[in-house]
Design an enzyme around this catalytic site. Structure first.
Site, short mmCIF file in Angstrom:
data_model
loop_
_atom_site.label_atom_id
_atom_site.label_comp_id
_atom_site.label_asym_id
_atom_site.label_seq_id
_atom_site.Cartn_x
_atom_site.Cartn_y
_atom_site.Cartn_z
N HIS A 275 20.90 24.20 -50.79
CA HIS A 275 20.53 23.77 -52.14
C HIS A 275 20.41 24.98 -53.07
O HIS A 275 20.94 24.98 -54.19
CB HIS A 275 19.21 23.01 -52.08
N ASN A 388 6.54 40.59 -57.55
CA ASN A 388 5.93 39.32 -57.97
C ASN A 388 4.89 39.54 -59.05
O ASN A 388 4.82 38.80 -60.05
CB ASN A 388 5.26 38.63 -56.78
N ALA A 389 4.05 40.58 -58.86
CA ALA A 389 3.00 40.85 -59.84
C ALA A 389 3.63 41.19 -61.20
O ALA A 389 3.17 40.71 -62.25
CB ALA A 389 2.11 41.99 -59.35
N ASP A 418 -3.05 41.20 -59.96
CA ASP A 418 -2.53 41.22 -61.33
C ASP A 418 -3.41 40.32 -62.20
O ASP A 418 -4.35 39.70 -61.69
CB ASP A 418 -1.06 40.75 -61.35
N ARG A 437 7.97 27.45 -54.31
CA ARG A 437 7.57 28.06 -55.57
C ARG A 437 6.53 27.16 -56.23
O ARG A 437 6.59 25.94 -56.09
CB ARG A 437 8.77 28.19 -56.53
N THR A 438 5.59 27.76 -56.92
CA THR A 438 4.63 26.92 -57.65
C THR A 438 5.36 26.32 -58.85
O THR A 438 6.42 26.81 -59.26
CB THR A 438 3.44 27.76 -58.17
N THR A 449 14.16 34.29 -55.32
CA THR A 449 14.86 33.41 -54.39
C THR A 449 13.91 32.44 -53.72
O THR A 449 14.33 31.53 -53.02
CB THR A 449 15.52 34.24 -53.28
N LEU A 451 12.01 33.39 -51.41
CA LEU A 451 11.88 33.86 -50.03
C LEU A 451 11.02 35.11 -49.93
O LEU A 451 10.70 35.57 -48.83
CB LEU A 451 13.27 34.17 -49.45
N LEU A 453 7.78 36.00 -50.46
CA LEU A 453 6.52 36.00 -49.71
C LEU A 453 6.73 35.60 -48.25
O LEU A 453 6.01 36.07 -47.37
CB LEU A 453 5.51 35.07 -50.39
N1 LIG Z 1 1.68 37.45 -58.45
C1 LIG Z 1 1.86 36.15 -58.53
N2 LIG Z 1 1.28 35.41 -59.49
C2 LIG Z 1 1.49 34.09 -59.57
N3 LIG Z 1 2.25 33.38 -58.69
C3 LIG Z 1 2.85 34.06 -57.72
C4 LIG Z 1 2.69 35.46 -57.56
N4 LIG Z 1 3.41 35.85 -56.49
C5 LIG Z 1 3.98 34.74 -56.00
N5 LIG Z 1 3.67 33.66 -56.72
C6 LIG Z 1 4.08 32.28 -56.49
O1 LIG Z 1 4.58 32.20 -55.18
C7 LIG Z 1 5.92 31.73 -55.18
C8 LIG Z 1 6.68 32.36 -54.07
O2 LIG Z 1 6.87 33.71 -54.30
P1 LIG Z 1 8.10 34.42 -53.69
O3 LIG Z 1 8.15 34.01 -52.28
O4 LIG Z 1 8.05 35.86 -53.97
O5 LIG Z 1 9.30 33.71 -54.38
P2 LIG Z 1 9.92 33.99 -55.80
O6 LIG Z 1 9.25 35.19 -56.34
O7 LIG Z 1 11.32 34.23 -55.48
O8 LIG Z 1 9.70 32.75 -56.56
C9 LIG Z 1 6.43 32.11 -56.54
O9 LIG Z 1 7.45 31.24 -56.91
C10 LIG Z 1 5.21 31.90 -57.39
O10 LIG Z 1 5.08 30.55 -57.70
MG LIG Z 2 9.14 37.01 -55.42
#
Ligand SMILES: Nc1ncnc2c1ncn2[C@@H]1O[C@H](COP(=O)(O)OP(=O)(O)O)[C@@H](O)[C@H]1O
Ligand SMILES: [Mg+2]
Length: 513
Positions: A275, A388-389, A418, A437-438, A449, A451, A453
């Site tokens: 997907h 991510n931060a 952050d 993802r949230t 992606t 992926l 975390l």
């Molecule tokens: N520092 C952050 N602040 C807010 N939400 C975060 C943070 N890091 C990760 N997330 C949430 O966790 C999800 C998964 O993160 P990650 O696995 O890095 O995937 P991606 O960054 O590719 O979306 C993100 O889509 C986001 O919703």
């Molecule tokens: Mg990320």
């Protein structure tokens, strides 16, 4: 595999058990038999020895009391005593020999060197003569001799000194036939009882084996079904705690549960990955179709489409790289552990990351020491967290902070915080799942992606560490990566010592733009 399960012969265990059991019973019976057989012989022989000793004592006693003054008188007394004995001559041999006198005995045919009597052949007579010589010349004490008609005879010979200076040699013999007879009886009884016991053992062990192997056969049947592709069957085994078969069945069921989960996870992963790959591919195709539909696209339009297509291709590459990395985490040689000198290592990584964007970057003091970890993988995990931060904070004023704290048990914690929107409480575990993802992140349509975390968690797990999400004091996200293997000194060879005294050993706050 299917063939191997098909070849599983459920009757094998039963017969093996029965075989071993029977062999064991046979060995036990044999040991008991030898003990009883020999014990019976020994006891009977002792009894016979006692009897002969008693008879010899009585004869000697009688001759002592005979008050014989000459050899002849002594010989006559002996003959009288021997012939007056109520013994049946076929069972006991008694003789007394006074030097110079004929032998007094209850078996005269043995001691008379005459011509063959009552139908004896010359050979038989000469044998008897040899025997008589043998009996008379045997040493004092117990001996065993073979007598015609009687068989083996236990003979006790003694020399008795009679008052008056006379000497007489006495001999008492008892047949050993009773011993052989009793031993034959023992053997017969053992053959009979032993065969019966063996048959019972064979039967009992066969049924016991059948009973014991029943759950195993059930398990084999379940395993065969699983082998054929059906993951649903489970083994229902009764039994208390510590019951080996119950433990085995539970372990088997647990393994099946895990297999089922793993397969489901893999299916979901492949579906999600497809997907995720389809989205950029759809965008690329759409853009190319737009371009193709225009008869004479402007240079600017071509460049716009090219930019978009390049971005999507970059996204696909990132995704494929992440997928490959995640696949590698399953392998045993995923990590290349080294000694990491923490201060310069974190310093370089931090410098590299803080150049990527303009945020308020804050780095806490780095504890000097070494960490046993894979430097590339750890850097990747930390870059994912910092990335991510950066991604979830506002440009320029957004806060990105990292702290490195050692704590008990030679462990160390990397904390990335952050002041962005943070991760909702109910999502703090799920963000570590692949492609999760949230909702806020989805709306944002970020370049991630999904992926990142998951990779951080896989790296933490591979090191024997852990990672968890929480909330920063500013209300943003806080991710803690905890690893074992930290030593609070520099490397044993001392090479780390010179380096850690750099800028990063103290709190550093950098604002870049
Ligand atoms: N520092 C952050 N602040 C807010 N939400 C975060 C943070 N890091 C990760 N997330 C949430 O966790 C999800 C998964 O993160 P990650 O696995 O890095 O995937 P991606 O960054 O590719 O979306 C993100 O889509 C986001 O919703
Ligand atoms: Mg990320």
């Amino acid at each position: 595999m299917r063939g191997r399960l098909g070849r599983l012969r459920p009757a094998g265990l039963r017969w093996r058990l029965a075989g071993w059991f029977t062999l064991l019973a046979l060995a036990c019976t044999a040991i008991v038999f030898v003990a009883v057989y020999r014990g019976t012989g020994t006891q009977l022989r002792q009894q016979i020895d006692q009897e002969t000793a008693g008879d010899a004592r009585e004869l000697a006693h009688n001759l002592m009391l005979a008050k014989a003054r000459t050899a002849k008188q002594l010989s006559v007394a002996a003959t009288r005593y021997i012939h007056g004995q109520p013994f049946s001559a076929s069972s006991t041999l008694l003789f007394a020999l006074v030097p110079g006198q004929p032998t007094s005995t209850n078996r005269p045919e043995l001691f008379s060197p005459a011509s063959p009597d009552n139908g004896e052949t010359t050979a038989e007579q000469s044998h008897e003569n040899r025997l008589a010589t043998h009996l008379l010349s045997a040493p004092d004490g117990y001996t065993t001799v073979a007598l015609p008609d009687v068989g083996d005879l236990r003979l006790l010979k003694n020399t008795v000194h009679v008052p008056g200076g006379l000497r007489v040699t006495i001999g008492v013999g008892e047949p050993l036939a009773a011993v052989a007879h009793a031993q034959r009886g023992v053997a017969r009884a053992f053959v009979l009882a032993g065969s019966l016991a063996l048959a019972c053992a064979l039967l009992a062990s066969y049924f016991l084996g059948a009973r014991l192997s029943r759950p195993l056969r059930r398990m084999a049947a379940v395993a065969a079904r699983v082998d054929a592709g059906d993951l649903h069957p489970r083994i229902h085994q009764q039994g208390g705690q510590g019951d080996e078969l119950k433990v085995l069945a539970d372990a088997f069921n647990h393994m099946l549960d895990r297999l089922t989960d793993a397969f489901a996870g893999q299916r979901a992963f492949v579906a999600d990955a497809s997907h995720e790959l389809r989205t950029p591919l759809t965008v690329i195709r759409g853009q190319l179709e737009v371009l193709a539909s225009q008869r004479d696209p402007s240079g600017e339009e071509v460049r716009r489409v090219e930019r978009l297509v390049q971005a999507e291709i970059a996204r696909i590459s990132r995704l494929v790289d992440d997928l490959l990395l995640l696949a590698k985490t399953e392998q045993t040689e995923f990590l290349r552990i080294e000694w990491i000198d923490l201060v310069p290592y974190v310093g370089e990584l931090w410098d590299g990351m803080s150049l990527l964007a303009s945020r308020r970057f804050e780095l806490g003091p780095i504890p000097p020491g070494t960490l046993r970890a894979d430097p590339d993988r750890l850097a990747q995990a930390l870059r994912n967290l910092l990335g991510n931060a950066i991604e979830h904070t506002s440009a320029d004023r957004g806060l990105v902070r990292m702290r490195v704290e050692p704590f008990a048990g030679e462990r160390i914690r990397f904390i990335v915080e952050d002041d962005g929107p943070g991760i909702p409480l109910d999502q703090r575990e799920r963000v570590f799942h692949r492609f999760h993802r949230t909702d806020a992140a989805r709306d944002r349509a970020s370049g991630g992606t999904g992926l990142g975390l998951a990779i951080v968690r896989a790296i933490a797990d591979a090191h024997g560490g852990a990672v968890s999400a929480g909330e920063s004091p500013e209300g943003g996200a806080r991710i803690e990566l905890e690893l074992p293997g930290f030593t609070a000194q520099s490397r044993p060879d001392g090479t780390g010592q010179a380096v850690w005294a750099g800028d990063h050993a103290t709190a550093a706050t950098a604002e870049r733009g």
